[in-house]
Scaffold this active site. Structure first.
Site, PDB file in Angstrom:
ATOM      1  N   LYS A 183       7.929  11.112   2.515  1.00 52.17           N
ATOM      2  CA  LYS A 183       8.696   9.879   2.558  1.00 52.17           C
ATOM      3  C   LYS A 183      10.168  10.090   2.912  1.00 52.17           C
ATOM      4  O   LYS A 183      10.854   9.135   3.237  1.00 52.17           O
ATOM      5  CB  LYS A 183       8.633   9.186   1.188  1.00 52.17           C
ATOM      6  CG  LYS A 183       7.236   8.871   0.707  1.00 52.17           C
ATOM      7  CD  LYS A 183       6.639   7.698   1.439  1.00 52.17           C
ATOM      8  CE  LYS A 183       7.395   6.448   1.111  1.00 52.17           C
ATOM      9  NZ  LYS A 183       6.868   5.289   1.856  1.00 52.17           N
ATOM     10  N   GLN A 187       1.594  13.307   2.251  1.00 48.64           N
ATOM     11  CA  GLN A 187       1.694  12.642   0.952  1.00 48.64           C
ATOM     12  C   GLN A 187       0.458  12.902   0.087  1.00 48.64           C
ATOM     13  O   GLN A 187       0.567  13.160  -1.118  1.00 48.64           O
ATOM     14  CB  GLN A 187       1.869  11.135   1.161  1.00 48.64           C
ATOM     15  CG  GLN A 187       2.106  10.349  -0.118  1.00 48.64           C
ATOM     16  CD  GLN A 187       2.414   8.878   0.161  1.00 48.64           C
ATOM     17  OE1 GLN A 187       2.482   8.462   1.312  1.00 48.64           O
ATOM     18  NE2 GLN A 187       2.596   8.105  -0.876  1.00 48.64           N
ATOM     19  N   HIS A 192      -1.070  -4.192  -2.347  1.00 51.77           N
ATOM     20  CA  HIS A 192      -0.933  -2.860  -1.766  1.00 51.77           C
ATOM     21  C   HIS A 192      -1.381  -1.781  -2.752  1.00 51.77           C
ATOM     22  O   HIS A 192      -2.148  -0.873  -2.392  1.00 51.77           O
ATOM     23  CB  HIS A 192       0.525  -2.616  -1.356  1.00 51.77           C
ATOM     24  CG  HIS A 192       0.794  -1.211  -0.891  1.00 51.77           C
ATOM     25  ND1 HIS A 192       0.272  -0.705   0.279  1.00 51.77           N
ATOM     26  CD2 HIS A 192       1.524  -0.202  -1.441  1.00 51.77           C
ATOM     27  CE1 HIS A 192       0.676   0.547   0.436  1.00 51.77           C
ATOM     28  NE2 HIS A 192       1.428   0.876  -0.594  1.00 51.77           N
TER      29      HIS A 192
END
Length: 427
Positions: free
Chosen positions: A262, A249, A142
């Site tokens: 978030k 973000q 990721h």
């Protein structure tokens, strides 16, 4: 103390459907609301919810040292604070009581009516009062994918990533149980090609496929925990959808990292699956190169083989599974995360939650976010109804499931399911 609850030969006198996530070898812990509006700590076998408060009142935990109201509370925090010995004693006792060879409760219709509920007749609650929530960033795949998209592909990982379990402090106030809907967040974004930000609803709401672990009281302020001891302080795990607004973000994360993108919602599955139940599914994680500093070094099997999947269900439509991943891909282990978290003397308490970070595997179908699955929206995903998704649409439901399975038993988490609603409108 042996974990007798894990005996794969054990059968329950409660009905357990084929391929249930909750055989008698699981015995997770949660909190639920009954039809009589009573909140109680409970467990689950098959499709039956078991009131542990009633079990305690009726003296089925005789011989185990518990405070009088241990299970007659609206959180698991006190039980978790009691530590691993108590967790194991209680879980072993529950396995004994619901074993097909044990008639003590099985033949007591009056007690059964007080203790056992159908899952459809209870409403699951948040299982713990989460004082603090930390989210890690521990999937190499990721982190590499995100680095390739937003930075130089040749240097996708930042210099510190291979040396420390990177993390940030999240908001426990917006951690919610499965079934609670989430509003599309508002925020500042910088449109492509512009120099002035705008304020409005996020256009790039995403899920993040994660798990989280729940801790007991770990240390006093100033004390660090050894990586070899860290697992003793982990009560269990849940599934976590750590919602993210990618456009918000992207604008806000430099220099201090995630903030409003978030903190609007983090959804968790309501049953905490204990580390004891997951013990048969230990496995080695990826090889760590370079070798971590001594305080993070560990040998043996400290990861877990947990199959994970994500589906998107449009309103009134059929769900489409869009990702298959596995927890074993995580580069940094839970024990390394906890050891690093306390290495500076940070205090960790009962009920604290630690997110794994997005769990992505090595193949495109195992990526753990829409950001990766669609590569920033460039490659939309087609659902079963023919519609396409770059990110999550209003009124879509995101469903995450997870389970472990070997030749003897299946241990699962159930699901975490949350619907994305349009932005909140003030009346």
């Amino acid at each position: 103390m042996p974990i007798t609850a894990n005996d794969t030969n054990r059968k329950s006198w409660l009905e357990v459907p084929v391929n249930s996530d909750f055989p008698i070898q699981n015995i997770p812990f949660g909190v639920f609301l009954t039809k009589e509006n009573i909140v109680t700590v409970g467990t689950r076998v098959g499709d039956s919810a078991i009131d542990l408060g009633a079990l305690q009142q009726l003296n089925y935990f005789e011989g185990i040292e518990l405070t009088d109201d241990m299970f007659m509370q609206d959180t698991l925090n006190d039980f978790i604070s009691d530590g691993q010995k108590t967790w194991r004693l209680v879980r072993n006792r529950i396995a004994e009581l619901f074993d097909v060879t044990n008639s003590k409760l099985q033949d007591n219709a009056k007690d059964r009516d007080i203790i056992i509920f159908r899952m459809e007749d209870v409403e699951m609650q948040l299982p713990v009062l989460i004082g603090d929530y930390t989210d890690f960033y521990s999937s190499k795949e990721h982190a590499t994918n995100v680095g390739k998209m937003f930075r130089n592909p040749e240097n996708a990982l930042l210099p510190n990533w291979l040396h420390i379990p990177v993390g940030y402090h999240g908001r426990s106030s917006t951690v919610i149980p499965s079934g609670i809907s989430v509003h599309r967040p508002m925020g500042q974004m910088l449109p492509n090609g512009e120099t002035t930000p705008v304020f409005g609803p996020s256009r790039s709401v995403d899920f993040e496929l994660e798990t989280a672990f729940i801790t007991t009281d770990v240390n006093i302020m100033g004390e660090n925990i050894l990586v070899t001891e860290a697992e003793d302080y982990i009560f269990g795990m849940v599934l976590l959808n750590d919602w993210s607004a990618r456009d918000i973000q992207k604008w806000e994360y430099v220099p201090l990292g995630p903030f409003l993108a978030k903190s609007f919602a983090s959804s968790i599955s309501p049953w905490i699956v204990t580390m004891d139940a997951l013990e048969p599914f230990r496995t080695k994680g990826p090889k760590q190169e370079p070798t971590p500093l001594p305080y993070l070094q560990q040998k043996g099997k400290h990861s877990f083989d947990i199959n994970l999947e994500v589906a998107i269900q449009p309103e009134n439509g059929e769900a489409t599974v869009i990702s298959h991943s596995n927890f074993k891909y995580m580069y940094w282990t839970m024990s390394q995360q906890l050891a690093h978290h306390t290495s500076n003397g940070c205090r960790v308490n009962s009920g604290d939650m630690m997110g794994s970070g997005t769990i992505s595997g090595p193949t495109p179908d195992s990526f753990g976010s829409m950001l990766e699955l669609t590569w920033g929206g460039k490659n939309p995903i087609q659902l079963k109804d023919g519609t396409e998704r770059k990110f999550i649409n209003d009124n879509d439901t995101v469903i995450m499931k997870g389970h472990c399975q070997n030749g003897h038993v299946r241990i699962g988490f159930g699901e975490v399911s949350s619907k994305l609603l349009p932005p909140f409108v003030r009346k």
